[in-house]
Design a protein around this motif. Structure first.
Motif, PDB file in Angstrom:
ATOM      1  N   GLY A 174       0.827  -1.206   0.000  1.00 10.18           N
ATOM      2  CA  GLY A 174       0.000   0.000   0.000  1.00 10.18           C
ATOM      3  C   GLY A 174       0.861   1.256   0.000  1.00 10.18           C
ATOM      4  O   GLY A 174       0.612   2.197  -0.763  1.00 10.18           O
ATOM      5  N   ASP A 175       1.903   1.274   0.863  1.00 11.40           N
ATOM      6  CA  ASP A 175       2.808   2.424   0.912  1.00 11.40           C
ATOM      7  C   ASP A 175       3.502   2.625  -0.427  1.00 11.40           C
ATOM      8  O   ASP A 175       3.620   3.754  -0.919  1.00 11.40           O
ATOM      9  N   GLY A 176       3.977   1.509  -1.018  1.00 12.20           N
ATOM     10  CA  GLY A 176       4.657   1.587  -2.299  1.00 12.20           C
ATOM     11  C   GLY A 176       3.739   2.114  -3.388  1.00 12.20           C
ATOM     12  O   GLY A 176       4.108   2.999  -4.161  1.00 12.20           O
ATOM     13  N   LEU A 177       2.504   1.596  -3.407  1.00 10.15           N
ATOM     14  CA  LEU A 177       1.538   2.038  -4.414  1.00 10.15           C
ATOM     15  C   LEU A 177       1.219   3.514  -4.248  1.00 10.15           C
ATOM     16  O   LEU A 177       1.081   4.248  -5.226  1.00 10.15           O
ATOM     17  N   ARG A 178       1.146   3.943  -2.995  1.00 12.03           N
ATOM     18  CA  ARG A 178       0.842   5.347  -2.737  1.00 12.03           C
ATOM     19  C   ARG A 178       1.971   6.227  -3.273  1.00 12.03           C
ATOM     20  O   ARG A 178       1.728   7.249  -3.900  1.00 12.03           O
ATOM     21  N   ASP A 179       3.199   5.815  -3.031  1.00 11.80           N
ATOM     22  CA  ASP A 179       4.339   6.587  -3.538  1.00 11.80           C
ATOM     23  C   ASP A 179       4.305   6.660  -5.052  1.00 11.80           C
ATOM     24  O   ASP A 179       4.612   7.684  -5.652  1.00 11.80           O
ATOM     25  N   VAL A 180       3.941   5.538  -5.692  1.00 15.56           N
ATOM     26  CA  VAL A 180       3.989   5.472  -7.150  1.00 15.56           C
ATOM     27  C   VAL A 180       2.800   6.192  -7.782  1.00 15.56           C
ATOM     28  O   VAL A 180       2.948   6.954  -8.732  1.00 15.56           O
ATOM     29  N   LEU A 181       1.609   5.950  -7.226  1.00 19.44           N
ATOM     30  CA  LEU A 181       0.402   6.454  -7.871  1.00 19.44           C
ATOM     31  C   LEU A 181       0.030   7.859  -7.432  1.00 19.44           C
ATOM     32  O   LEU A 181      -0.585   8.602  -8.163  1.00 19.44           O
TER      33      LEU A 181
END
Lengths: 319, 297
Positions: free
Chosen positions: B282-289
């Motif tokens: 979730g954290d990674g996706l937030r950073d990316v998206l």
């Protein structure tokens, strides 16, 4: 400020009414009626006349609107009905158990803040060091380990390494024997506070990092203040604002966590009272305790909003 | 989701065609990669459990091998009834996966629908729906789940429904915000002007903008749903024994932990790793998206 207060209070009332409606409706949605559900198979042995008299005793023969009005009016005056299992007024039961839950929650919050804020500050100040990594790992552990897991592990460690059982013996209240009470409460509080301290650490660290990069902090350093003073007097004040919000937001999780922690450590608190009431199908108690806990939660959120407005002058009171 | 910079419809539509790029960017993000690997591992184990590919049947009792420590035969040891813990942990992964995916799908669909409707319709519809959501928000998540389980009774399906209802308001809020943001923008006006029906404008032009925050939310909601299921089961109000649920296992075994620590360590590690995976992802996706949300909770 006064206008803001009034606005918040006015927003608070409809939510409370909504909560009471939801709780009331929920209990009415139980398949069959409350009598059948409470008595279980024994309900089959009731004659029609007995059933009718029970229905009229609990007011179930009245129109739903009237039932709600009576219940809500009772709730306002502190009468939430009588628990079928305990044979006592629900209000008395709540009054008896709530102090334990409150003490547990307050101890957990205190511990979490005492541990979380200093560690968060240090991690931000020593950004990208081993210490920072350690704090981030600790915070991650708190995030992914549910309370019942932390509690089970703590009990396991205590019993194997130190040979003590934290939940052995009868529970003693604070006013009876403060020393023993604190010894009984400390491990449940640590368990409950662990996840909370993790969030506090994360939030303090990230907001501190953000603030430390601000111009005014550079100014403070530039005019020759000691680093310690820059951090404690200048940076910390602003860095703590998001932490205040966090405390409010997480109070709900904390209240939810008490259900599990009290069950795990056999503490006679409100959470365990409610969990037992659910499995014993004591609906008056479920209804009353749920309404009480949700109201406390709404009240905490209101208080947090007000505290937030008080510590952060950027929030306009005249919205 | 830098909507403000993109006012041309053609650019906005590319959000949906950019999927492979998202994955590539996610793999450059350390926490995203770690999370993705953990989630793949967890889903793999869960699928094994669903297909019944466990060393032993999870409920099979080996009377002579009770409370065995981990060994070559029972890699995670056995419990009080001589059941193979590894098989039960795998079956537990299947159970939690089923509950998490079903409840988050339900919550995601219902919440998105409510949130988008509220945001798009505005006016009294918006006020009514969002005030209703506020009432649900007035309950701590576990309390609301408990109330719903009170009505429905314990059990896996009921836990799924309870968890779905608890997380619906969160999806509603997450979906509503971007709708409000883009509703007044020129490309939406343009779509209306060329005669697009409300439904078409909503699905073709407005909804794609809710995608990024929703994807992040789904990953986080999966971890909460896992935790709530385990919590309900731990309290005896979710999965019913002998069903292999991690929460049930921890509750059943905690009294034995002193003599058989593996009984709590493995299910505990399973929960923590699965939750860790979804959180990191979730954290990674937030950073990316959604770079604007970085650092916020």
């Amino acid at each position: 400020m006064r206008r803001y207060l009034l606005q918040r209070l006015f927003a608070f009332l409809p939510i409370l009414i909504g909560v009471s409606l939801l709780v009331f409706t929920a209990i009415r949605l139980i398949p069959g009626d409350v009598i059948t559900a409470t008595l279980g198979t024994e309900a089959g042995m009731l004659t029609d006349a007995q059933r009718e008299s029970l229905r009229s005793y609990y007011g179930l023969d009245r129109p739903v609107v009237e039932q709600y009005a009576r219940w809500a009016a009772g709730a306002v005056t502190g009468d939430l009905g009588v628990s079928t299992r305990h044979g006592k007024p629900v209000t008395d039961l709540i009054g008896d158990r709530f102090p334990v839950t409150l003490q547990l929650a307050l101890m957990a919050v205190t511990l979490a803040l005492l541990v979380g804020i200093p560690l968060g500050i240090l991690a931000a100040v020593r950004h990208n060091t081993v210490f920072d990594l350690f704090v981030r790992m600790l915070a991650l552990a708190g995030l992914v380990m549910p309370g019942f897991l932390v509690g089970t592990l703590i009990i396991y460690l205590l019993s194997t390494v130190f040979g003590v059982l934290p939940n052995a013996g009868n529970f003693v209240r604070f006013n009876e024997d403060p020393g023993l009470n604190l010894r009984q409460m400390i491990f449940p509080a640590i368990t409950l506070g662990f996840a909370f301290s993790a969030s506090v650490m994360r939030m303090t660290r990230s907001s501190m990092l953000e603030v430390l990069g601000d111009d005014y902090v550079r100014t403070a350093r530039g005019k020759g203040l000691r680093e310690r003073r820059v951090i404690t007097q200048h940076a910390l004040r602003n860095a703590l604002i998001p932490v205040v919000t966090l405390v409010g937001v997480e109070m709900g999780y904390l209240l939810g966590g008490t259900f599990i922690i009290e069950t795990l450590f056999s503490l006679p608190g409100l959470g365990r009272l409610l969990v037992n009431a659910i499995s014993q199908r004591d609906y008056a108690l479920v209804q009353g305790a749920t309404l009480f806990i949700a109201s406390v939660f709404v009240l905490i959120n209101l208080l947090v909003d007000l505290v937030y407005a008080a510590v952060d002058p950027r929030i306009s009171y005249d919205r | 989701m830098t909507v403000s910079a993109q006012s041309q419809p053609s650019e906005l539509h590319q959000t949906r065609r950019r999927q492979p790029g998202v994955l590539r960017r996610l793999l450059k993000n350390l926490s995203g990669t770690a999370g993705l690997l953990l989630v793949i591992f967890y889903v793999g184990v869960g699928v094994m459990g669903v297909m019944g590919a466990t060393p032993f049947p999870p409920n099979e009792q080996h009377a002579r091998d009770r409370l065995q420590p981990p060994s070559a035969v029972y890699i995670m040891g056995t419990d009080l009834f001589g059941r193979d813990l590894a098989s039960r942990v795998i079956a537990g992964a299947a159970h939690s996966l089923r509950v998490a995916v079903t409840s988050v799908t339900l919550a995601g669909l219902a919440g998105t629908l409510l949130g988008v409707t509220a945001g798009f319709a505005g006016g009294w519809v918006d006020s009514l729906l969002m005030r209703l959501m506020d009432v649900f928000f007035a309950f701590p998540a576990l309390l609301l789940a408990l109330v719903i389980v009170t009505i429905l009774g314990p059990g896996t399906e009921n836990a799924i429904i309870a968890i779905a209802i608890v997380y619906t308001p969160i999806f509603a809020r997450v979906a509503r915000a971007p709708v409000l943001a883009v509703k007044q923008m020129e490309f939406v006006m343009a779509a209306r002007c060329i005669g697009g029906s409300s439904i078409r404008v909503l699905f073709r032009h407005v909804m794609p903008n809710t995608l990024a925050p929703l994807i992040v939310q789904i990953s986080l909601a999966l971890s909460w749903s896992l935790l709530t299921e385990a919590g309900l089961s731990f309290l005896g109000l979710g999965a019913i024994p002998p069903m292999s649920s991690w929460g049930v296992m921890l509750n059943e075994h905690r009294a034995l932990a002193e003599n058989a620590p593996w009984l709590i360590l493995y299910p505990g590690a399973a929960i923590a790793l699965a939750v860790l995976g979804f959180n990191l992802l979730g954290d990674g996706l937030r950073d990316v998206l959604d770079p604007r949300l970085r650092g916020r909770k």
